[in-house]
Write an enzyme that holds these catalytic residues in place. Structure first.
Site: not given
Lengths: 408, 408
Positions: B154, B180, B191, B277, B403, B408
């Site tokens: 992702t 992932k 995870t 991230e 985030n 969107s």
């Protein structure tokens, strides 16, 4: 009947404040403040639960639990005096001694509070010079309290103060307060630094009980970043100069005092959450329909501390999945398939989830509601009648910026 | 003797993979993957502890705890199939049925896993079309496993896979895996999504025990943002095709298998933390000299989840005060005045704190150490001989950016 009045820590009778640019770490701004009461005060305090306690916390705890009286408070911004060993403790004592040289206050009635970088030692000559500059400037004017509220700021963007008046036994009693945030805020019994003064006459054990109870529902329900500071301190000084009938039992006056204290503490706590480092919005989370208040607290705090939810609030994104997710990992039990969720702000109120599943709501409308400076999420878990509210803020680029190079 | 070899989930004998661009939510990229074993596998799995469990988690739990066998896994990125009620459960069944139409696999041996946005329903026609496209493409080539590892991403910036070989009873056995991240990562038993395949012959109860024990020290010791996902899933499939003497008791082969499994899981867990991230660095925290392992775990996890510490790592700032602070509010007991703290990376190692107080270290040197892509903080609490390691990442502007508008 709680009346909002002008001012802050100097609003109550007999309280003076002063501030100065001592050059502790900041340049070109005031960075020290001092509070002084004309007569000795009953003192209550609550402190960080962090195992790593700053020297001023240890110093103040001794005063709150042993002397139980105080007449002056010396505060500095820029250096926290935390992780400073024996040297740090000596500086607290020297600060108190310095005050005692200039004012008729015994050393064990001088409270100290520090905020700022952990691990640096205080420049004691500057602290002492600051005290020498402040003592002659002590004044009960509103403006002095206001300047003190500014001097104690670190990454705060504005000062935070409030004063209220309440009638106790037919006599007007004032409670005023100031506080500062705005990072390392996840109080586990208290805020960063909060100072509340009152001219109420009230016995010290009751004062402490009132404060401890109130802190659980106010300062302990806010979070900026989940980090419980080493310096969290909330002090409440009561000097009795309002001359109300002394509150020495849990009567109606006590209840009214507690109610007024709640108004002051909740206001200050919300101010801190809304002015969290880098924040653009105050994020309020109300859990209703809970079986117990504790359950509602655990769930609401889990949501306001979720980085993912905080980032979504910054993006004005009705990402309710993250809210439900944060409720789910809170550790409290509830049935996810019974949850109703609402968003509310000055722009309106709308239901997003019914019984755990999304309604066919308008994203545009939701974004409008979430674009206000104060937004509330209300989760009804339909298990009982208890509720709790927690306050946080959004997570922004500026939070990262402020904290990636805070020390420089 | 654990040998690193090329490949990932298709490295072990008899395992095939395929992937496709199903258009679930992402456009112009592969977003579905499938694993298939030529013969039925013993299956072990660990899942999120979040009260809010995605439909695929509930589906897989039934397989792991009831059928205990599996032969295929279908994975999609883009939509999490969480908070989707009965409809979401029906989609899991339909996915399994679709696989059963095309391959000789009973419905209760098809695992499913989803990652992405919470609350949206899966577009079932696309899922089914994706399965139809993947089945004929199933292949045991290294490249197929590699493509699958890419398809399940992702916000990950790169695929994560590993394969190792270990001799069990004189026979080479392979374990391969892929996973992932990279947000909503604070596994509380597992995870986000991790898939490990092995051709080892091993009894299912032992396979489950080995996985459960290992997950506690690997996936459960990483955190990106403190948010425990609704979808966390770790699956381990063993098809026995290596033809090693079946491991049916805790013998030497079992220990060697566990050791190889640890290598795979720790590698994947660290990859996820380092690719959190927005992250620019893997942040490893080792607590040594602990009285118990549990204590060391609590303290190390508290540090890697501290937003303030994470922001300081991003700033390459040796802000050790925040580390000590995070240790202090972890809830574990230790004496702050006994702590030694070190920073270490490829650029060197240096001691920052001795007995709770800062040494006269060079900030410049410390910044150099903290500017590497992998940095370690080591805290010695001098209470015993236990230790634990946790892995996280820094907190950056990009985390907020990703985030604030993930949906969107």
């Amino acid at each position: 009947m709680i009346k909002m009045i002008k001012g802050g820590v100097t609003a109550a009778k007999g309280f003076c404040a002063a501030s100065t640019a001592a050059g502790i770490k900041y340049q070109n701004r005031q960075d020290m403040a001092m509070l002084y009461s004309e007569v000795p005060c009953a003192v209550a305090g609550t402190f960080t639960t962090n195992l790593v306690k700053a020297a001023p916390v240890k110093w103040d705890q001794k005063i709150v639990y042993e002397s139980k009286k105080a007449q002056a408070v010396v505060i500095n911004a820029g250096i926290a005096n935390a992780c400073t060993g024996e040297e740090g403790m000596r500086y607290c004592r020297q600060t108190a001694e310095k005050v005692g040289e200039l004012l008729p206050v015994p050393e064990d009635q001088v409270l100290v509070a520090s905020t700022g970088v952990i691990g640096m030692q205080l420049p004691m000559e500057r602290i002492c010079a600051g005290i020498e500059a402040m003592v002659p400037a002590l004044s009960g004017e509103t403006e002095s309290g206001h300047a003190a509220a500014q001097a104690i700021m670190t990454t705060d963007t504005h000062e935070k103060e409030i004063a209220v008046e309440v009638m106790l036994g037919g006599v007007p009693v004032t409670i005023g307060g100031m506080c500062k945030g705005s990072g390392m805020i996840h109080p586990n019994m208290c805020t960063m630094l909060s100072f509340v003064t009152t001219d109420a006459a009230i016995a010290q054990p009751l004062l402490l009980e009132a404060l401890q109870a109130d802190v659980c529902d106010t300062y302990n329900m806010i979070s900026v970043d989940g980090d419980t500071s080493t310096n969290d301190t909330c002090l409440l000084l009561a000097n009795g100069m309002a001359e109300n009938p002394v509150i020495s039992e849990k009567n109606e006056d006590y209840d009214r005092f507690c109610e007024a204290l709640r108004t002051v503490n909740e206001y200050l706590a919300k101010q801190m959450a809304g002015d969290g480092e880098g924040a653009t919005a105050l994020f309020e989370v109300k859990v209703i329909g809970a079986e117990t208040k504790e359950q509602a607290k655990i769930i609401s705090k889990s949501v306001i501390t979720s980085n993912l939810t905080k980032a979504a609030i910054y993006g004005h994104d009705a990402n309710w999945g993250r809210i439900l997710c944060a409720m789910g990992y809170s550790g409290a039990q509830f049935d996810p398939e019974k949850v109703d969720l609402f968003f509310e702000s000055a722009a309106g109120k709308m239901q997003i989830i019914k019984d755990g599943v999304a309604l066919d709501y308008s994203e545009e409308e939701a974004t409008k509601i979430l674009s206000e400076p104060e937004v509330t999420a209300i989760a009804d878990i339909k298990m009982g009648t208890e509720e709790a509210t927690a306050w946080g803020c959004d997570l922004t680029y500026d939070y990262v910026k402020i904290n990636a190079d805070y020390r420089s």
